[in-house]
Design a protein around this motif. Sequence first.
Motif, PDB file in Angstrom:
ATOM      1  N   ARG A 153       0.835  -1.206   0.000  1.00 21.18           N
ATOM      2  CA  ARG A 153       0.000   0.000   0.000  1.00 21.18           C
ATOM      3  C   ARG A 153       0.862   1.244   0.000  1.00 21.18           C
ATOM      4  NH1 ARG A 153      -1.229   3.455   3.632  1.00 21.18           N
ATOM      5  NH2 ARG A 153      -0.405   2.199   5.328  1.00 21.18           N
ATOM      6  N   ASN A 167       1.092   4.067  -2.926  1.00 19.54           N
ATOM      7  CA  ASN A 167       0.827   5.483  -2.682  1.00 19.54           C
ATOM      8  C   ASN A 167       1.950   6.357  -3.242  1.00 19.54           C
ATOM      9  OD1 ASN A 167      -1.694   5.640  -1.427  1.00 19.54           O
ATOM     10  ND2 ASN A 167      -0.840   4.904   0.498  1.00 19.54           N
ATOM     11  N   LYS A 218      -8.044   7.871   5.314  1.00 22.63           N
ATOM     12  CA  LYS A 218      -6.740   7.228   5.487  1.00 22.63           C
ATOM     13  C   LYS A 218      -6.135   6.706   4.189  1.00 22.63           C
ATOM     14  CE  LYS A 218      -8.860   2.844   6.976  1.00 22.63           C
ATOM     15  NZ  LYS A 218      -8.468   1.998   5.825  1.00 22.63           N
ATOM     16  N   ASP A 219      -6.950   6.381   3.189  1.00 25.46           N
ATOM     17  CA  ASP A 219      -6.415   5.929   1.909  1.00 25.46           C
ATOM     18  C   ASP A 219      -7.004   6.717   0.751  1.00 25.46           C
ATOM     19  OD1 ASP A 219      -8.968   4.968   2.102  1.00 25.46           O
ATOM     20  OD2 ASP A 219      -8.477   2.869   1.713  1.00 25.46           O
ATOM     21  N   LYS A 220      -7.373   7.983   1.011  1.00 25.20           N
ATOM     22  CA  LYS A 220      -8.018   8.811  -0.003  1.00 25.20           C
ATOM     23  C   LYS A 220      -7.333  10.185  -0.114  1.00 25.20           C
ATOM     24  CE  LYS A 220     -11.490   5.932  -0.905  1.00 25.20           C
ATOM     25  NZ  LYS A 220     -12.171   5.573   0.290  1.00 25.20           N
ATOM     26  N   THR A 262       1.246   7.328   5.227  1.00 20.90           N
ATOM     27  CA  THR A 262       1.102   7.688   3.819  1.00 20.90           C
ATOM     28  C   THR A 262       1.748   9.042   3.550  1.00 20.90           C
ATOM     29  OG1 THR A 262      -0.956   6.424   3.629  1.00 20.90           O
ATOM     30  CG2 THR A 262      -0.559   8.100   1.969  1.00 20.90           C
TER      31      THR A 262
END
Length: 420
Positions: free
Chosen positions: A6, A10, A259-261, A305
Motif C-alpha cells: 500500500r 501510494n 486514510k487511503d483517499k 502515507t
Amino acid sequence: MAQSSRVRQNKVNAAAYIGAGIITPGAGGGGSTIRRLAGFGGDQGNQIRPSDGSKNSFNARKRFYTPVPIPNPEVAYTGIYYNSGNEYDYPNEVAYHSAIELPDGTIRDMGATVTVSPGTILAKSAKADGFTIPAGFYWIRTNGKVATGGLWYYTDAFRAANVGNMEEGVDLVDKAVSGTIGNASQQMPAAAIGVIGDMPAARRLFALTGDSLSQGVGGYSHATAPSLALGVLAGLVLQRDVGSVLHLGRAGASALANKDKYAKRIALMQALGVTDIFSDLGVNDLSSTSSAATLKTNLTALFNTFKAAMPTVRIYQSTITPSTTATAPITESNQTVPTAMQDGRRLTFNADLRAGGFSSLLAGVVEFAIPAQLDADPNLWKAGYASDAGNPGAQQHPNQTGGEAIVAYAAAQNALAMPV
C-alpha cells in the motif's frame, strides 16, 4: 523494514499526479528563499455542487491575507476537488484569467489565460517579476470559462460577508482586469487557490488536514484575518506567525474516510511546497464507531502515507476537544456525553497521544482539549465555549470565545515552533 504494498503504491500514485510542477528548495534563488504557496485563504477544492451547465462563464473576486510580503507572485490553480472522504478530478477543462488587486486600487494582470485540465494538480499563471504583494489583505480577480454545457464547481470555503463576490452569466466578457463584479451570497465558484511567491526558506507552509473545526464551523476565525484564518488550526499558525496555510479539511471528515483517499491532495502539498501537516481529525471517528485504538490505527495509516510521500514533512496532531449534547442554554450541568463516547474513548485517545503514542510519526502534539474542557469533568465543554451556546443539540465546535481560548493556550504551549 520492507515497505508495504500500500505504501509503495501510494508513492507511485503521488508521483503520477505530480508531473513537473514540484516546487523545490532554492527555486527562489540561492537557497535563502523558496517558491511556495504564501498567505491565508487558499482553500479551493471543497466539493459543494456543480453549476447547471447552462452558464459557461463567471467572474470571482476573492479576498486573501498574508502577514508577510509576497515577491514575484504567480496565481495558483488546481483541477482537483474533494469532499469529506473522496477525491475527484474536475469534470472538464476550465480556462482562468486572473489579476491581483491591492487595497490602494492597483490591479496587476497576471498574464495569459491558463487552461486547467481535469486532474491537474497545480497550474500557474505568468510570474509577475518585480511586483510584490504587500503584507495585509489583497484580492484575486478571476474570469473563468468552460465549454458550452461544461460544469464548474462552487465552494463555501470563503463564506462570510465582504470576503468574496462573484457574478455568473452567459459569455461574460473578461473582467479580470476591469469591470464590475457583482455580489453573491455564500457560495463561490472555484478559481484561484492563492499565490506562490519567493518566501524565506524558514517560512513554513502548513497543510491543514481536518474536519469542520479546521474550517471554522461554530463561529471561530482569527481576528487578524477574519474569515480567512478559518478554524483553530489556521488561527494557531497565524497567532504564532510561523508560516502560511493550505486548507485541506472538510466538514464531516474522519480519519477512517481519509486514510487511503489522499493521493491527489498529497501531490498538491508537494507541488505547493508544504513543510508541515497539522491534523485535527478524530472527533467524527470517536462520535461514531471508532474506538480510541481504531482511531489511532487509522491516523497512523494516514500519517504513514504522508511520510512515505514526503519523508521530511513534520506532522502535528491536536488533542480532541469535547463532544456533547445539551439543552438550551448550555451550562456546565446540562450537557450529556453521546452514547458512543460514554466509554471515555476521547480521553483515552488524548492521554495516549500526549504520552507519545504515535512515536516518531509526530513532530509534536498540540493541546486543544485542556483549554476547552471543564476542569471538574473533562468530558464536557466549559460553559460559554461551545458553538451553539443558545441552542440545544450537538456541541462539537468552539465559538469565538472558545476558539480564542484554545488558540491562546496552544500558542503559549508553542508546539509548532519546534526546531526546523
